[in-house]
Design an enzyme around this catalytic site. Structure first.
Site, PDB file in Angstrom:
ATOM      1  N   ASP A   6       0.894  -1.304  -0.095  1.00 48.13           N
ATOM      2  CA  ASP A   6      -0.095  -0.078   0.100  1.00 48.13           C
ATOM      3  C   ASP A   6       0.750   1.095   0.098  1.00 48.13           C
ATOM      4  O   ASP A   6       2.201   1.181  -0.158  1.00 48.13           O
ATOM      5  CB  ASP A   6      -1.217  -0.086   1.145  1.00 48.13           C
ATOM      6  N   SER A   7       0.439   2.415  -0.276  1.00 45.52           N
ATOM      7  CA  SER A   7       1.275   3.635  -0.345  1.00 45.52           C
ATOM      8  C   SER A   7       1.166   3.776   1.055  1.00 45.52           C
ATOM      9  O   SER A   7       2.116   4.470   1.157  1.00 45.52           O
ATOM     10  CB  SER A   7       0.156   5.070  -0.204  1.00 45.52           C
ATOM     11  N   TYR A  16      -0.430   8.359  -2.184  1.00 49.82           N
ATOM     12  CA  TYR A  16      -0.447   8.252  -3.750  1.00 49.82           C
ATOM     13  C   TYR A  16      -1.317   8.959  -4.566  1.00 49.82           C
ATOM     14  O   TYR A  16      -1.421   9.237  -5.737  1.00 49.82           O
ATOM     15  CB  TYR A  16      -0.800   6.537  -4.194  1.00 49.82           C
ATOM     16  N   GLY A  17      -2.591   9.379  -3.660  1.00 52.21           N
ATOM     17  CA  GLY A  17      -4.017   9.720  -4.123  1.00 52.21           C
ATOM     18  C   GLY A  17      -3.951  10.849  -4.823  1.00 52.21           C
ATOM     19  O   GLY A  17      -4.687  10.857  -6.168  1.00 52.21           O
ATOM     20  N   CYS A  77      -4.594  -1.156  -2.313  1.00 51.78           N
ATOM     21  CA  CYS A  77      -4.066   0.225  -2.442  1.00 51.78           C
ATOM     22  C   CYS A  77      -5.508   0.799  -3.601  1.00 51.78           C
ATOM     23  O   CYS A  77      -4.923  -0.093  -4.359  1.00 51.78           O
ATOM     24  CB  CYS A  77      -3.235   0.326  -2.664  1.00 51.78           C
ATOM     25  N   ASN A  78      -6.568   1.276  -2.819  1.00 49.68           N
ATOM     26  CA  ASN A  78      -7.994   0.894  -4.086  1.00 49.68           C
ATOM     27  C   ASN A  78      -6.830   2.218  -4.871  1.00 49.68           C
ATOM     28  O   ASN A  78      -7.314   1.727  -6.423  1.00 49.68           O
ATOM     29  CB  ASN A  78      -8.424   2.377  -3.879  1.00 49.68           C
ATOM     30  N   THR A  79      -6.329   3.477  -5.138  1.00 50.00           N
ATOM     31  CA  THR A  79      -5.508   3.802  -5.859  1.00 50.00           C
ATOM     32  C   THR A  79      -4.693   3.032  -7.257  1.00 50.00           C
ATOM     33  O   THR A  79      -4.941   2.900  -8.007  1.00 50.00           O
ATOM     34  CB  THR A  79      -4.883   4.998  -5.492  1.00 50.00           C
ATOM     35  N   CYS A 120     -11.081   3.398  -0.145  1.00 48.03           N
ATOM     36  CA  CYS A 120      -9.366   3.811   0.393  1.00 48.03           C
ATOM     37  C   CYS A 120      -8.990   2.690   1.546  1.00 48.03           C
ATOM     38  O   CYS A 120     -10.058   2.843   2.248  1.00 48.03           O
ATOM     39  CB  CYS A 120      -9.153   5.252   0.386  1.00 48.03           C
ATOM     40  N   HIS A 143      -7.305   2.892   3.666  1.00 47.41           N
ATOM     41  CA  HIS A 143      -6.819   4.171   5.086  1.00 47.41           C
ATOM     42  C   HIS A 143      -7.931   4.025   5.738  1.00 47.41           C
ATOM     43  O   HIS A 143      -8.383   4.653   7.197  1.00 47.41           O
ATOM     44  CB  HIS A 143      -5.976   5.041   4.941  1.00 47.41           C
TER      45      HIS A 143
HETATM   46  N1  DGL Z   1      -4.110   3.811   1.235  1.00 49.84           N
HETATM   47  C1  DGL Z   1      -4.696   3.518  -0.358  1.00 49.84           C
HETATM   48  C2  DGL Z   1      -6.113   3.727  -1.378  1.00 49.84           C
HETATM   49  O1  DGL Z   1      -7.162   2.600  -0.944  1.00 49.84           O
HETATM   50  C3  DGL Z   1      -4.283   5.125  -1.399  1.00 49.84           C
HETATM   51  C4  DGL Z   1      -4.305   6.301  -0.103  1.00 49.84           C
HETATM   52  C5  DGL Z   1      -3.270   7.190  -0.712  1.00 49.84           C
HETATM   53  O2  DGL Z   1      -1.977   7.288  -0.835  1.00 49.84           O
HETATM   54  O3  DGL Z   1      -3.615   8.148  -1.387  1.00 49.84           O
HETATM   55  O4  DGL Z   1      -6.050   4.132  -1.872  1.00 49.84           O
END
Ligand code: DGL
Length: 259
Positions: free
Chosen positions: A10-11, A42-43, A73-75, A183, A185
């Protein structure tokens, strides 16, 4: 092959919400988790940057002998999974916002989705949303600022509650009855969100679905670890390991790694 690790990245620390679901469902499996906190969030990055970071994490997990990779990580999933699948010859499991169950079960015909800019602007997200939400109002909200607060250890803080209040307001005005956490997080916000939302609003995330999909793919490919030895679980962060330790309540072996 079966005793090789599941690789997860993940990020940052958020994907541990997915790791915990996987570890609960598949307690025999060895796991390696990469928290790329140095590059979080990452977003807001470009598709190309998200792709390059996802390739870097993937190469490291493959070099550590992982048998399957979960992109927690969804992104990164929405921006990079097709490329990764086309380049590397191991299974990839991704995570996407749980739009489908929310759309199928909403009574008020209005659902809210909180996710990063990178996820909400991705083609994959739009494809899924268009497929399941005809006749349903989808209130999309970029969770700007949430990940940096979590990554700096300010999960339950005044700043966090102030941000969430702003983000939830338009959704509540539209009478949502489902809030989709898009996300990895955000599941750590559930205790705070539960206090802020009316009782009839259900919160959904994709953690359990990802764990079940991981189990299904490992089983289909005869790669489930059948050993009953205590599994080896290694979590690596290239940022402040205290944040990772605190989000995991010191339950797992966490180390610093420069990657
Ligand atoms: N946890 C990540 C997600 O699911 C990335 C969040 C991020 O880094 O902006 O999207």
């Amino acid at each position: 092959m079966s005793n090789q690790s599941i690789g997860i990245f993940d990020s940052g620390v958020g994907g541990t919400s997915i790791f915990k679901e996987i570890h609960t469902l598949l307690p025999n499996e060895n796991c390696i988790y990469l928290a790329d906190s140095k590059n979080a969030p990452y977003g807001n990055k470009s598709e190309q940057d998200i792709l390059q970071l996802s390739i870097k994490n993937t190469k490291l997990l493959i070099s550590k002998g992982c048998k399957l990779i979960v992109i927690a990580c969804n992104t990164a999933t929405t921006n990079a999974i097709s490329h990764l699948r086309s380049q590397y010859n191991i299974p990839f499991i991704g995570i996407e916002p749980a739009i489908k169950p929310a759309a199928l079960n909403t009574q008020t015909k209005a659902i809210g989705i909180l996710a990063t800019k990178g996820t909400l602007s991705s083609q994959l997200f739009h494809k899924t949303t268009d497929l399941y939400t005809s006749g349903i109002k989808v209130i999309e909200q970029v969770g700007e600022g949430i990940v940096p607060l979590i990554e700096s250890g300010k999960l339950d803080s005044k700043d966090m509650r102030a941000l969430l209040e702003i983000y939830l307001q338009p959704m509540l005005e539209q009478n949502i009855d489902f809030l989709v956490l898009g996300c990895s997080h955000y599941p750590y916000l559930i205790p705070i969100l539960t206090k802020m939302l009316p009782e009839h609003v259900k919160i959904i995330d994709s953690g359990l679905a990802v764990a079940k999909q991981t189990q299904a793919i490992l089983s289909a490919q005869n790669m489930l670890n059948t050993s009953t030895d205590k599994p080896t679980i290694n979590l690596f962060s290239n940022g402040d390991i205290n944040i990772l330790n605190s989000i995991l309540n010191l339950q797992f072996d966490v180390s610093y790694l420069d990657f």
